[in-house]
Design a protein around this motif. Sequence first.
Motif, PDB file in Angstrom:
ATOM      1  N   TYR A  46       4.907  -0.516   2.826  1.00  0.00           N
ATOM      2  CA  TYR A  46       4.442   0.868   2.718  1.00  0.00           C
ATOM      3  C   TYR A  46       5.463   1.728   2.000  1.00  0.00           C
ATOM      4  O   TYR A  46       6.668   1.457   2.014  1.00  0.00           O
ATOM      5  CB  TYR A  46       4.167   1.448   4.110  1.00  0.00           C
ATOM      6  N   GLU A  47       4.965   2.780   1.365  1.00  0.00           N
ATOM      7  CA  GLU A  47       5.822   3.864   0.907  1.00  0.00           C
ATOM      8  C   GLU A  47       5.933   4.935   1.991  1.00  0.00           C
ATOM      9  O   GLU A  47       6.984   5.523   2.195  1.00  0.00           O
ATOM     10  CB  GLU A  47       5.284   4.471  -0.386  1.00  0.00           C
ATOM     11  N   ARG A  48       4.801   5.187   2.639  1.00  0.00           N
ATOM     12  CA  ARG A  48       4.761   6.077   3.798  1.00  0.00           C
ATOM     13  C   ARG A  48       3.953   5.382   4.889  1.00  0.00           C
ATOM     14  O   ARG A  48       2.941   4.748   4.617  1.00  0.00           O
ATOM     15  CB  ARG A  48       4.102   7.424   3.461  1.00  0.00           C
ATOM     16  N   LEU A  49       4.408   5.524   6.122  1.00  0.00           N
ATOM     17  CA  LEU A  49       3.730   4.929   7.274  1.00  0.00           C
ATOM     18  C   LEU A  49       3.283   6.038   8.211  1.00  0.00           C
ATOM     19  O   LEU A  49       4.045   6.970   8.480  1.00  0.00           O
ATOM     20  CB  LEU A  49       4.674   3.972   8.008  1.00  0.00           C
ATOM     21  N   VAL A  50       2.052   5.931   8.707  1.00  0.00           N
ATOM     22  CA  VAL A  50       1.515   6.919   9.649  1.00  0.00           C
ATOM     23  C   VAL A  50       1.149   6.199  10.943  1.00  0.00           C
ATOM     24  O   VAL A  50       0.370   5.243  10.937  1.00  0.00           O
ATOM     25  CB  VAL A  50       0.277   7.630   9.083  1.00  0.00           C
ATOM     26  N   SER A 104       0.860  -1.179   0.000  1.00  0.00           N
ATOM     27  CA  SER A 104       0.000   0.000   0.000  1.00  0.00           C
ATOM     28  C   SER A 104       0.891   1.221   0.000  1.00  0.00           C
ATOM     29  O   SER A 104       1.957   1.228   0.632  1.00  0.00           O
ATOM     30  CB  SER A 104      -0.908   0.005   1.240  1.00  0.00           C
ATOM     31  N   LYS A 105       0.497   2.249  -0.755  1.00  0.00           N
ATOM     32  CA  LYS A 105       1.291   3.475  -0.748  1.00  0.00           C
ATOM     33  C   LYS A 105       1.409   4.028   0.660  1.00  0.00           C
ATOM     34  O   LYS A 105       2.479   4.401   1.109  1.00  0.00           O
ATOM     35  CB  LYS A 105       0.660   4.511  -1.678  1.00  0.00           C
ATOM     36  N   ILE A 106       0.272   4.099   1.359  1.00  0.00           N
ATOM     37  CA  ILE A 106       0.269   4.628   2.721  1.00  0.00           C
ATOM     38  C   ILE A 106      -0.396   3.609   3.635  1.00  0.00           C
ATOM     39  O   ILE A 106      -1.493   3.124   3.354  1.00  0.00           O
ATOM     40  CB  ILE A 106      -0.481   5.968   2.797  1.00  0.00           C
ATOM     41  N   VAL A 107       0.280   3.296   4.737  1.00  0.00           N
ATOM     42  CA  VAL A 107      -0.278   2.431   5.769  1.00  0.00           C
ATOM     43  C   VAL A 107      -0.453   3.264   7.025  1.00  0.00           C
ATOM     44  O   VAL A 107       0.464   3.995   7.429  1.00  0.00           O
ATOM     45  CB  VAL A 107       0.632   1.222   6.045  1.00  0.00           C
ATOM     46  N   VAL A 108      -1.627   3.186   7.621  1.00  0.00           N
ATOM     47  CA  VAL A 108      -1.931   3.899   8.856  1.00  0.00           C
ATOM     48  C   VAL A 108      -2.131   2.865   9.953  1.00  0.00           C
ATOM     49  O   VAL A 108      -2.973   1.967   9.819  1.00  0.00           O
ATOM     50  CB  VAL A 108      -3.207   4.762   8.716  1.00  0.00           C
ATOM     51  N   ILE A 109      -1.384   2.971  11.028  1.00  0.00           N
ATOM     52  CA  ILE A 109      -1.568   2.088  12.181  1.00  0.00           C
ATOM     53  C   ILE A 109      -2.433   2.824  13.189  1.00  0.00           C
ATOM     54  O   ILE A 109      -2.003   3.794  13.801  1.00  0.00           O
ATOM     55  CB  ILE A 109      -0.226   1.693  12.811  1.00  0.00           C
ATOM     56  N   GLY A 111      -8.571   4.902  14.946  1.00  0.00           N
ATOM     57  CA  GLY A 111      -9.339   5.858  15.734  1.00  0.00           C
ATOM     58  C   GLY A 111      -9.670   7.114  14.951  1.00  0.00           C
ATOM     59  O   GLY A 111      -9.611   7.132  13.711  1.00  0.00           O
ATOM     60  N   THR A 112      -9.997   8.168  15.668  1.00  0.00           N
ATOM     61  CA  THR A 112     -10.432   9.414  15.043  1.00  0.00           C
ATOM     62  C   THR A 112      -9.408   9.958  14.058  1.00  0.00           C
ATOM     63  O   THR A 112      -9.736  10.313  12.920  1.00  0.00           O
ATOM     64  CB  THR A 112     -10.722  10.465  16.126  1.00  0.00           C
ATOM     65  N   ALA A 113      -8.139  10.018  14.468  1.00  0.00           N
ATOM     66  CA  ALA A 113      -7.109  10.600  13.608  1.00  0.00           C
ATOM     67  C   ALA A 113      -6.865   9.733  12.379  1.00  0.00           C
ATOM     68  O   ALA A 113      -6.790  10.227  11.257  1.00  0.00           O
ATOM     69  CB  ALA A 113      -5.814  10.787  14.403  1.00  0.00           C
ATOM     70  N   GLY A 114      -6.728   8.417  12.579  1.00  0.00           N
ATOM     71  CA  GLY A 114      -6.446   7.523  11.462  1.00  0.00           C
ATOM     72  C   GLY A 114      -7.556   7.485  10.438  1.00  0.00           C
ATOM     73  O   GLY A 114      -7.302   7.503   9.220  1.00  0.00           O
ATOM     74  N   VAL A 115      -8.799   7.447  10.896  1.00  0.00           N
ATOM     75  CA  VAL A 115      -9.937   7.410   9.982  1.00  0.00           C
ATOM     76  C   VAL A 115     -10.071   8.724   9.228  1.00  0.00           C
ATOM     77  O   VAL A 115     -10.324   8.743   8.017  1.00  0.00           O
ATOM     78  CB  VAL A 115     -11.235   7.085  10.759  1.00  0.00           C
ATOM     79  N   ARG A 116      -9.875   9.835   9.914  1.00  0.00           N
ATOM     80  CA  ARG A 116      -9.962  11.138   9.243  1.00  0.00           C
ATOM     81  C   ARG A 116      -8.919  11.228   8.124  1.00  0.00           C
ATOM     82  O   ARG A 116      -9.213  11.660   7.007  1.00  0.00           O
ATOM     83  CB  ARG A 116      -9.757  12.249  10.263  1.00  0.00           C
ATOM     84  N   LEU A 117      -7.694  10.801   8.429  1.00  0.00           N
ATOM     85  CA  LEU A 117      -6.640  10.849   7.429  1.00  0.00           C
ATOM     86  C   LEU A 117      -6.975   9.956   6.237  1.00  0.00           C
ATOM     87  O   LEU A 117      -6.826  10.369   5.081  1.00  0.00           O
ATOM     88  CB  LEU A 117      -5.312  10.418   8.043  1.00  0.00           C
ATOM     89  N   ALA A 118      -7.432   8.737   6.509  1.00  0.00           N
ATOM     90  CA  ALA A 118      -7.755   7.807   5.424  1.00  0.00           C
ATOM     91  C   ALA A 118      -8.837   8.361   4.514  1.00  0.00           C
ATOM     92  O   ALA A 118      -8.769   8.240   3.289  1.00  0.00           O
ATOM     93  CB  ALA A 118      -8.183   6.466   6.004  1.00  0.00           C
ATOM     94  N   ARG A 119      -9.847   8.982   5.094  1.00  0.00           N
ATOM     95  CA  ARG A 119     -10.926   9.536   4.280  1.00  0.00           C
ATOM     96  C   ARG A 119     -10.433  10.729   3.460  1.00  0.00           C
ATOM     97  O   ARG A 119     -10.815  10.891   2.299  1.00  0.00           O
ATOM     98  CB  ARG A 119     -12.103   9.933   5.174  1.00  0.00           C
ATOM     99  N   GLN A 120      -9.579  11.557   4.043  1.00  0.00           N
ATOM    100  CA  GLN A 120      -9.040  12.694   3.306  1.00  0.00           C
ATOM    101  C   GLN A 120      -8.164  12.227   2.145  1.00  0.00           C
ATOM    102  O   GLN A 120      -8.213  12.785   1.045  1.00  0.00           O
ATOM    103  CB  GLN A 120      -8.224  13.584   4.250  1.00  0.00           C
ATOM    104  N   LEU A 121      -7.355  11.209   2.383  1.00  0.00           N
ATOM    105  CA  LEU A 121      -6.518  10.677   1.314  1.00  0.00           C
ATOM    106  C   LEU A 121      -7.353   9.993   0.244  1.00  0.00           C
ATOM    107  O   LEU A 121      -7.036  10.052  -0.947  1.00  0.00           O
ATOM    108  CB  LEU A 121      -5.498   9.695   1.888  1.00  0.00           C
TER     109      LEU A 121
END
Length: 421
Positions: free
Chosen positions: A90-94, A3-8, A11-21
């Motif tokens: 990942y290419e970028r990890l959050v 995946s280009k971006i993986v979010v670990i 919660g609120t922050a991770g879901v918000r970021l995923a939806r924005q991306l």
Amino acid sequence: MESKIVVIGGGTAGVRLARQLGVHGVDVTVLGEEPHAPYNRLLLAEVLAGRYGPEVIALPEAPVRRGVRATAIDRDLRLVHCADGTSVAYERLVLATGSNPVLPPLRGLAGELPDGVHPFRTLDDCAALSAAVRPGIHAVVVGGGLLGVSAARALAARGARVVLAQQGEHLMERHLDVSASQLLRGHLESLGVEVHTECRVRGLRGTAVELADGYVLDSELVVLACGVRPRIGLAHAAGLEVRRGIVVDDELRTSDPYIYAIGDCAEHDGQVYGLAGPALEQADVLASVLTSGQELTSAPELTSAPELTSAPELISASPRYTGTRALTRLTLTGPGPATAGPLDLAAFGDPTPRPGDDVVQLADATRGAYRKVVVRGDRLVGGVLLGDLAAVGALARAWEGDEALPESVPLLHLLTNDGGL
């Protein structure tokens, strides 16, 4: 899996970021440790109180792999290893790993929690408490911060006989001054909650709570609401710079230029916020950072753990996160000390004045209302509103925007219904 971006963190922050991306068509995978659909943790007390079902507090849908716990980060190969045996490249990890409840060093509290002793941080915690609580049950809540106050109110709404034990001098010391705390205490006592401040808990005897002076509070249910601590274990094990939280710069980037951190686990400019507002703002800024210029396409291949100075150049300047001037709001339902409705609370900044500060304060004991702002020069530096939030909108705008107060407006007008602004 790649995946280009993986979010670990789901919660609120991770879901918000995923939806924005997702709006930008970016390939993103979110690893969520809990088996549930992502939810709004701020509303757990409403679920515990029986006012909402779990489905009501669900966050908007996002591409979350539920029940997947990340166990290690391989920075050389850019892989996240998971407890189920899978790995995600990942290419970028959050890192949006959030925070863990603080379990105090009490006698009788080692390893597994005793039966009847509960933290209050997750939907599973909420479900366990809901199953245990019943009308008339004796419950002790340890901790008088925002979480403890919310838990005590929710248990009281379910008919429990609640004692709230707070080690500090007054409730919600981080947000309220003494006068506001006294009103809050009165509200909780009107709900039947017995409040004890300057009350240090020494240990547990099963579900009995032993105080420092030797007195024992008999109870059948104990809730540990002693605050939270950023989850930094994965970052620390991976060799990232950590202090209280995972250290990030103005692009939310960690000491590894391919790894970012947002939300409760992140420490920016020495500050760990632990609030929803900053987490959402950080997610929005990071979404802009990750979708600006060539951020996702210009990265060189890694052959070893990278240094911060090896970050790829961006074609266009990235947005920056400069901190959040957060405002905390809370609504306590049920009868207040002098009203028939809920008690609304808003707090921002530091309500304790320094020498030379101007303080404007209004109190209405009959209506259970209290308003206070602290002004330094031409700027708001803190404030508390309790019971009547008619002025909060204008004050919040002035605070969050760090706006100069108009010289033509008398300070007393800051507490009028339009904030005088």
